[in-house]
Design an enzyme around this catalytic site. Structure first.
Site, PDB file in Angstrom:
ATOM      1  N   ALA A  83       0.840  -1.212   0.000  1.00 45.19           N
ATOM      2  CA  ALA A  83       0.000   0.000   0.000  1.00 45.19           C
ATOM      3  C   ALA A  83       0.862   1.244   0.000  1.00 45.19           C
ATOM      4  CB  ALA A  83      -0.913  -0.016   1.220  1.00 45.19           C
ATOM      5  N   ASN A 138       0.690   9.356   3.764  1.00 48.84           N
ATOM      6  CA  ASN A 138       0.155   8.050   3.345  1.00 48.84           C
ATOM      7  C   ASN A 138       1.230   6.956   3.427  1.00 48.84           C
ATOM      8  OD1 ASN A 138      -2.316   6.701   2.069  1.00 48.84           O
ATOM      9  ND2 ASN A 138      -0.639   6.005   0.805  1.00 48.84           N
ATOM     10  N   SER A 153      11.863   0.636  -4.017  1.00 48.59           N
ATOM     11  CA  SER A 153      11.960   0.964  -5.444  1.00 48.59           C
ATOM     12  C   SER A 153      13.402   1.284  -5.809  1.00 48.59           C
ATOM     13  CB  SER A 153      11.085   2.187  -5.703  1.00 48.59           C
ATOM     14  OG  SER A 153      11.348   2.721  -6.962  1.00 48.59           O
ATOM     15  N   TYR A 160       8.222  11.147  -3.471  1.00 48.88           N
ATOM     16  CA  TYR A 160       7.871   9.723  -3.514  1.00 48.88           C
ATOM     17  C   TYR A 160       9.098   8.878  -3.164  1.00 48.88           C
ATOM     18  CZ  TYR A 160       7.394   5.089  -5.583  1.00 48.88           C
ATOM     19  OH  TYR A 160       7.427   3.731  -5.786  1.00 48.88           O
ATOM     20  N   LYS A 194      10.200   6.222   0.215  1.00 46.94           N
ATOM     21  CA  LYS A 194      10.733   4.847   0.171  1.00 46.94           C
ATOM     22  C   LYS A 194      12.046   4.770   0.967  1.00 46.94           C
ATOM     23  CE  LYS A 194       7.518   3.016  -2.299  1.00 46.94           C
ATOM     24  NZ  LYS A 194       6.571   2.094  -1.701  1.00 46.94           N
ATOM     25  N   ASN A 198       3.839   6.317 -16.953  1.00 47.18           N
ATOM     26  CA  ASN A 198       4.887   5.336 -17.258  1.00 47.18           C
ATOM     27  C   ASN A 198       4.796   4.865 -18.701  1.00 47.18           C
ATOM     28  OD1 ASN A 198       4.151   4.517 -14.028  1.00 47.18           O
ATOM     29  ND2 ASN A 198       6.231   5.066 -14.562  1.00 47.18           N
ATOM     30  N   LEU A 199       5.934   4.382 -19.178  1.00 48.70           N
ATOM     31  CA  LEU A 199       6.071   4.124 -20.607  1.00 48.70           C
ATOM     32  C   LEU A 199       5.124   3.034 -21.147  1.00 48.70           C
ATOM     33  CD1 LEU A 199       7.552   4.622 -23.269  1.00 48.70           C
ATOM     34  CD2 LEU A 199       9.365   3.077 -22.482  1.00 48.70           C
ATOM     35  N   GLY A 216      14.066  15.450 -14.383  1.00 49.74           N
ATOM     36  CA  GLY A 216      14.248  14.471 -13.311  1.00 49.74           C
ATOM     37  C   GLY A 216      14.586  13.079 -13.812  1.00 49.74           C
TER      38      GLY A 216
HETATM   39  P1  NAD Z   1      -0.882   0.462  -7.184  1.00 54.10           P
HETATM   40  O1  NAD Z   1      -1.245   1.891  -6.989  1.00 54.10           O
HETATM   41  O2  NAD Z   1      -1.456  -0.262  -8.331  1.00 54.10           O
HETATM   42  O3  NAD Z   1      -1.214  -0.358  -5.848  1.00 54.10           O
HETATM   43  C1  NAD Z   1      -1.144   0.209  -4.569  1.00 54.10           C
HETATM   44  C2  NAD Z   1      -2.435  -0.140  -3.832  1.00 54.10           C
HETATM   45  O4  NAD Z   1      -2.358   0.416  -2.518  1.00 54.10           O
HETATM   46  C3  NAD Z   1      -3.677   0.446  -4.500  1.00 54.10           C
HETATM   47  O5  NAD Z   1      -4.625  -0.571  -4.677  1.00 54.10           O
HETATM   48  C4  NAD Z   1      -4.173   1.506  -3.517  1.00 54.10           C
HETATM   49  O6  NAD Z   1      -5.564   1.618  -3.540  1.00 54.10           O
HETATM   50  C5  NAD Z   1      -3.618   0.992  -2.202  1.00 54.10           C
HETATM   51  N1  NAD Z   1      -3.352   1.995  -1.159  1.00 54.10           N
HETATM   52  C6  NAD Z   1      -2.621   3.122  -1.250  1.00 54.10           C
HETATM   53  N2  NAD Z   1      -2.573   3.750  -0.072  1.00 54.10           N
HETATM   54  C7  NAD Z   1      -3.276   2.984   0.805  1.00 54.10           C
HETATM   55  C8  NAD Z   1      -3.582   3.095   2.190  1.00 54.10           C
HETATM   56  N3  NAD Z   1      -3.149   4.114   2.933  1.00 54.10           N
HETATM   57  N4  NAD Z   1      -4.319   2.117   2.759  1.00 54.10           N
HETATM   58  C9  NAD Z   1      -4.774   1.075   2.036  1.00 54.10           C
HETATM   59  N5  NAD Z   1      -4.519   0.922   0.716  1.00 54.10           N
HETATM   60  C10 NAD Z   1      -3.778   1.872   0.116  1.00 54.10           C
HETATM   61  O7  NAD Z   1       0.706   0.385  -7.222  1.00 54.10           O
HETATM   62  P2  NAD Z   1       1.650  -0.813  -7.623  1.00 54.10           P
HETATM   63  O8  NAD Z   1       2.276  -0.483  -8.908  1.00 54.10           O
HETATM   64  O9  NAD Z   1       0.955  -2.094  -7.446  1.00 54.10           O
HETATM   65  O10 NAD Z   1       2.776  -0.643  -6.528  1.00 54.10           O
HETATM   66  C11 NAD Z   1       2.745  -1.346  -5.295  1.00 54.10           C
HETATM   67  C12 NAD Z   1       3.885  -0.866  -4.412  1.00 54.10           C
HETATM   68  O11 NAD Z   1       5.119  -1.051  -5.116  1.00 54.10           O
HETATM   69  C13 NAD Z   1       3.820   0.617  -4.049  1.00 54.10           C
HETATM   70  O12 NAD Z   1       4.274   0.767  -2.732  1.00 54.10           O
HETATM   71  C14 NAD Z   1       4.793   1.253  -5.025  1.00 54.10           C
HETATM   72  O13 NAD Z   1       5.338   2.441  -4.515  1.00 54.10           O
HETATM   73  C15 NAD Z   1       5.850   0.174  -5.158  1.00 54.10           C
HETATM   74  N6  NAD Z   1       6.593   0.249  -6.433  1.00 54.10           N
HETATM   75  C16 NAD Z   1       5.893   0.252  -7.604  1.00 54.10           C
HETATM   76  C17 NAD Z   1       6.595   0.347  -8.802  1.00 54.10           C
HETATM   77  C18 NAD Z   1       5.848   0.395 -10.105  1.00 54.10           C
HETATM   78  O14 NAD Z   1       6.446   0.818 -11.093  1.00 54.10           O
HETATM   79  N7  NAD Z   1       4.615  -0.031 -10.213  1.00 54.10           N
HETATM   80  C19 NAD Z   1       7.993   0.432  -8.799  1.00 54.10           C
HETATM   81  C20 NAD Z   1       8.660   0.407  -7.577  1.00 54.10           C
HETATM   82  C21 NAD Z   1       7.942   0.310  -6.384  1.00 54.10           C
HETATM   83  C1  UD1 Z   2       9.313   5.869 -12.976  1.00 56.90           C
HETATM   84  C2  UD1 Z   2       9.339   6.704 -11.734  1.00 56.90           C
HETATM   85  C3  UD1 Z   2      10.164   6.002 -10.673  1.00 56.90           C
HETATM   86  C4  UD1 Z   2       9.646   4.585 -10.428  1.00 56.90           C
HETATM   87  C5  UD1 Z   2       9.691   3.855 -11.770  1.00 56.90           C
HETATM   88  C6  UD1 Z   2       9.173   2.448 -11.675  1.00 56.90           C
HETATM   89  C7  UD1 Z   2       9.162   8.960 -12.673  1.00 56.90           C
HETATM   90  C8  UD1 Z   2       9.886  10.240 -12.921  1.00 56.90           C
HETATM   91  N1  UD1 Z   2       9.896   7.999 -12.073  1.00 56.90           N
HETATM   92  O1  UD1 Z   2      10.606   5.819 -13.448  1.00 56.90           O
HETATM   93  O2  UD1 Z   2      10.110   6.710  -9.457  1.00 56.90           O
HETATM   94  O3  UD1 Z   2      10.448   3.919  -9.489  1.00 56.90           O
HETATM   95  O4  UD1 Z   2       8.871   4.556 -12.704  1.00 56.90           O
HETATM   96  O5  UD1 Z   2       7.819   2.475 -11.545  1.00 56.90           O
HETATM   97  O6  UD1 Z   2       7.978   8.817 -12.955  1.00 56.90           O
HETATM   98  N2  UD1 Z   2       9.254   7.599 -21.248  1.00 56.90           N
HETATM   99  C9  UD1 Z   2       8.977   8.188 -22.472  1.00 56.90           C
HETATM  100  N3  UD1 Z   2       7.694   8.569 -22.719  1.00 56.90           N
HETATM  101  C10 UD1 Z   2       6.685   8.387 -21.829  1.00 56.90           C
HETATM  102  C11 UD1 Z   2       6.978   7.777 -20.589  1.00 56.90           C
HETATM  103  C12 UD1 Z   2       8.276   7.410 -20.327  1.00 56.90           C
HETATM  104  O7  UD1 Z   2       9.867   8.367 -23.301  1.00 56.90           O
HETATM  105  O8  UD1 Z   2       5.541   8.789 -22.117  1.00 56.90           O
HETATM  106  C13 UD1 Z   2      10.641   7.149 -20.981  1.00 56.90           C
HETATM  107  C14 UD1 Z   2      11.288   7.783 -19.757  1.00 56.90           C
HETATM  108  O9  UD1 Z   2      11.962   8.960 -20.127  1.00 56.90           O
HETATM  109  C15 UD1 Z   2      12.221   6.653 -19.309  1.00 56.90           C
HETATM  110  C16 UD1 Z   2      11.488   5.375 -19.708  1.00 56.90           C
HETATM  111  O10 UD1 Z   2      10.563   5.775 -20.709  1.00 56.90           O
HETATM  112  O11 UD1 Z   2      13.419   6.710 -20.023  1.00 56.90           O
HETATM  113  C17 UD1 Z   2      10.728   4.726 -18.576  1.00 56.90           C
HETATM  114  O12 UD1 Z   2       9.882   5.700 -17.963  1.00 56.90           O
HETATM  115  P1  UD1 Z   2       8.844   5.312 -16.812  1.00 56.90           P
HETATM  116  O13 UD1 Z   2       8.026   4.163 -17.253  1.00 56.90           O
HETATM  117  O14 UD1 Z   2       8.128   6.557 -16.421  1.00 56.90           O
HETATM  118  O15 UD1 Z   2       9.758   4.787 -15.631  1.00 56.90           O
HETATM  119  P2  UD1 Z   2      11.021   5.507 -14.911  1.00 56.90           P
HETATM  120  O16 UD1 Z   2      11.346   6.805 -15.500  1.00 56.90           O
HETATM  121  O17 UD1 Z   2      12.095   4.503 -14.822  1.00 56.90           O
END
Ligand code: NAD
Ligand code: UD1
Length: 339
Positions: A82, A100, A125, A150, A154, A200-201, A295
């Site tokens: 979460a 949060n 992350s 964010y 972490k 995200n991409l 960034g």
């Molecule tokens: P997500 O948003 O799909 O899932 C997170 C879930 O947590 C959601 O269902 C949301 O409703 C719930 N939530 C948030 N705050 C809450 C709270 N206070 N109480 C109860 N529920 C709550 O995200 P995800 O992509 O599944 O990511 C899961 C975890 O992994 C997160 O902590 C995120 O920061 C971490 N993470 C994600 C990525 C990514 O790219 N997806 C990368 C690195 C780390």
């Molecule tokens: C993002 C988050 C990072 C998180 C990671 C994994 C940001 C700034 N950082 O990083 O905190 O840990 O996801 O979830 O959001 N790109 C494009 N066009 C787009 C989207 C992305 O060119 O529309 C490029 C970006 O410049 C990057 C790559 O695709 O080079 C991946 O981007 P993204 O999916 O957002 O992930 P991160 O930047 O790695």
């Protein structure tokens, strides 16, 4: 060890992890406030896993309710997904992110301690590494030079767990640093469902492919990388989910505080990913090169060696699998979990 509390279990990574937990014989109990997920996820998990997890619609910061959940179940371990994860939003609303993400972890720890449950797997992350000095990134490489709130949440939670362990080593913590999860369950029933325009991409690519967005903007082609576009470590979400099952095995048999990267060890550029998506699915993705996104860093990929050595973690899905499964999810669910 059987009952696993999964906070954020309705989200993207959490839902895939619940499926893998059930298939490994665990009983996930989900707590989620649905701030970034939909109730339909539960039906989909049930459809895939043939078992409906217990679900509490609850904010992890609500101590009284969390206490009640621990009273009702003999929880053996917690996987704490979460949290809020949108980098841009965290810059605009840092207090929301600190409250949060850190607040929920503080409450969780307090309640776990009260109930004598001391096994916790935490979703960290790769963002804690900031702009890495070298790749592949090792777990011992410097962390903390974070560039947004964010990432800072972490980093601070990791430190909170480390100092707790320093005070009381009967806690068992596994900190998992995820790289870039993409892909979806092969059934096409669960996947990533971002609200609004994706940051995200991969979800951006799939929304261009499905016709919801006109064109992908590639953020910069002047990075010091083989083709000038950003390089990341894209990991299939099912591989990532399996990593959590392995972490649970580890926490039972070799307790302590451990940190693992969960990545593939391979870097893929933006244009590589676009081409792989086109090839895997026989589609064309309309894109243009634009300015760098502020960034962003040039290159980020994991050393996956420690997770392999100590958890037996080895990814089995390729980039092509990721592209195929992401598209399968998107095309079957053009509006995500909304009908
Ligand atoms: P997500 O948003 O799909 O899932 C997170 C879930 O947590 C959601 O269902 C949301 O409703 C719930 N939530 C948030 N705050 C809450 C709270 N206070 N109480 C109860 N529920 C709550 O995200 P995800 O992509 O599944 O990511 C899961 C975890 O992994 C997160 O902590 C995120 O920061 C971490 N993470 C994600 C990525 C990514 O790219 N997806 C990368 C690195 C780390
Ligand atoms: C993002 C988050 C990072 C998180 C990671 C994994 C940001 C700034 N950082 O990083 O905190 O840990 O996801 O979830 O959001 N790109 C494009 N066009 C787009 C989207 C992305 O060119 O529309 C490029 C970006 O410049 C990057 C790559 O695709 O080079 C991946 O981007 P993204 O999916 O957002 O992930 P991160 O930047 O790695």
């Amino acid at each position: 060890m059987k009952k696993i509390l999964v906070t954020g279990g309705m989200g993207y990574i959490g839902s895939h992890t619940c499926v893998e937990l059930i298939s490994a014989g665990y009983e996930p109990i989900i707590v989620d406030n649905l701030c970034n997920s939909k109730p339909e996820v539960l039906n989909r998990i049930e459809k895939i896993a043939k078992k409906r997890p217990v679900f509490y619609l609850n904010d992890v910061r609500d101590e009284e309710k969390m206490d009640k959940i621990f009273d009702e179940h003999n929880i053996d371990a917690v996987i704490h997904f979460a949290g809020l994860k949108a980098v841009g939003e965290s810059v605009k609303k840092p207090d929301l992110y600190f409250d949060n993400n850190i607040g929920s972890t503080e409450v969780l720890i307090k309640v776990m301690k009260k109930h004598g449950c001391k096994n916790l797997i935490f979703s960290s992350s790769a963002t804690v590494y900031g702009d890495p000095k070298r790749v592949p990134i090792l777990e011992d490489d410097p962390v903390g030079a974070t560039t947004n709130p964010y990432a800072e949440t972490k980093y601070r939670i990791e430190n909170m767990l480390k100092s707790l362990y320093g005070e009381d080593n009967s806690w068992n913590f596994i900190i998992l640093r995820y790289f870039n999860p993409i892909g979806a369950h092969k059934s096409g029933l669960i996947g990533e469902d971002p609200q609004g325009i994706p940051n995200n991409l991969m979800p951006y690519i799939t929304q261009v492919a499905v016709g919801k967005l006109p064109q992908l903007s590639v953020f910069g082609n002047d990075y010091d990388t083989p083709d000038g576009t950003g390089v990341r470590d894209y990991i299939h979400v099912v591989d990532l989910a399996i990593g959590h099952v392995l972490a649970l095995e580890k926490i039972q048999h070799a307790p302590g505080l451990m940190v693992y990267n969960l990545g593939t060890g391979v870097g893929t550029s933006v244009l590589d990913l676009v081409r792989a998506f086109e090839d895997a699915n026989g589609l064309k993705i309309n894109y243009k090169i634009v300015e760098r996104r502020p960034g962003d860093i040039a290159t980020c990929y994991a050393s996956a060696d420690k997770a392999y050595r100590e958890l037996g973690f080895k990814t089995k899905y390729t980039i092509v699998d990721c592209c195929r499964d992401s598209w399968n999810w998107q095309k079957n669910n053009p509006h995500g979990f909304d009908k």
